[in-house]
Design a protein around this motif. Structure first.
Motif, short mmCIF file in Angstrom:
data_model
loop_
_atom_site.label_atom_id
_atom_site.label_comp_id
_atom_site.label_asym_id
_atom_site.label_seq_id
_atom_site.Cartn_x
_atom_site.Cartn_y
_atom_site.Cartn_z
N ALA A 40 0.83 -1.21 0.00
CA ALA A 40 0.00 0.00 0.00
C ALA A 40 0.86 1.26 0.00
N LEU A 41 1.99 1.21 0.68
CA LEU A 41 2.92 2.35 0.66
C LEU A 41 3.42 2.59 -0.76
N LEU A 42 3.85 1.53 -1.42
CA LEU A 42 4.39 1.65 -2.77
C LEU A 42 3.35 2.11 -3.78
N SER A 43 2.10 1.75 -3.57
CA SER A 43 1.06 2.11 -4.53
C SER A 43 0.36 3.41 -4.16
N GLY A 44 0.78 4.05 -3.08
CA GLY A 44 0.20 5.32 -2.69
C GLY A 44 -1.17 5.21 -2.03
N GLU A 45 -1.49 4.05 -1.50
CA GLU A 45 -2.81 3.83 -0.91
C GLU A 45 -2.91 4.21 0.56
N LEU A 46 -1.79 4.50 1.20
CA LEU A 46 -1.84 4.87 2.62
C LEU A 46 -2.16 6.35 2.77
N SER A 47 -2.82 6.68 3.85
CA SER A 47 -3.05 8.10 4.16
C SER A 47 -1.70 8.73 4.47
N PRO A 48 -1.61 10.05 4.41
CA PRO A 48 -0.34 10.69 4.75
C PRO A 48 0.19 10.32 6.14
N SER A 49 -0.70 10.21 7.12
CA SER A 49 -0.23 9.86 8.46
C SER A 49 0.24 8.40 8.54
N GLN A 50 -0.45 7.52 7.82
CA GLN A 50 -0.03 6.11 7.79
C GLN A 50 1.31 5.99 7.08
N ALA A 51 1.47 6.67 5.95
CA ALA A 51 2.73 6.62 5.21
C ALA A 51 3.86 7.17 6.07
N ALA A 52 3.61 8.25 6.80
CA ALA A 52 4.64 8.82 7.66
C ALA A 52 5.05 7.83 8.75
N ALA A 53 4.07 7.11 9.31
CA ALA A 53 4.38 6.12 10.35
C ALA A 53 5.21 4.98 9.78
N VAL A 54 4.87 4.53 8.58
CA VAL A 54 5.64 3.45 7.95
C VAL A 54 7.06 3.94 7.65
N HIS A 55 7.18 5.15 7.10
CA HIS A 55 8.52 5.70 6.81
C HIS A 55 9.34 5.84 8.08
N ALA A 56 8.71 6.25 9.16
CA ALA A 56 9.42 6.38 10.44
C ALA A 56 9.93 5.01 10.89
N HIS A 57 9.10 3.99 10.74
CA HIS A 57 9.52 2.64 11.10
C HIS A 57 10.68 2.18 10.21
N LEU A 58 10.54 2.42 8.91
CA LEU A 58 11.58 2.00 7.97
C LEU A 58 12.92 2.65 8.26
N ALA A 59 12.90 3.87 8.78
CA ALA A 59 14.14 4.58 9.08
C ALA A 59 15.00 3.82 10.10
N GLY A 60 14.36 3.03 10.94
CA GLY A 60 15.12 2.33 11.97
C GLY A 60 15.07 0.82 11.88
#
Length: 71
Positions: free
Chosen positions: A27-47
């Protein structure tokens, strides 16, 4: 969708059982997440090396499927 490790995508506080975000990666790759969900996933991916590796694998597989569909 499952909860995101950084607080739950559904807003109900449920966390993804493993603490990782594999279920959210397509869903992140296809742009299906809301901005807040995408931000949370990106934050997780950072670490998280594991989830960054999973993201690379999902992105590769999606690219291969797109390439095959063009044949």
């Amino acid at each position: 969708m499952t909860g995101i490790a950084t607080g739950g995508a559904r807003g109900d506080g449920d966390e993804h059982m493993s603490g990782h975000v594999q279920d959210e990666l397509p869903a992140l790759l296809s742009g299906e997440l809301s901005p807040s969900q995408a931000a949370a996933v990106h934050a997780h991916l950072a670490g998280c090396d594991r989830c960054r590796g999973d993201l690379a694998a999902v992105a590769f597989a999606a690219g291969e499927l797109r390439a095959t569909a063009r044949l």
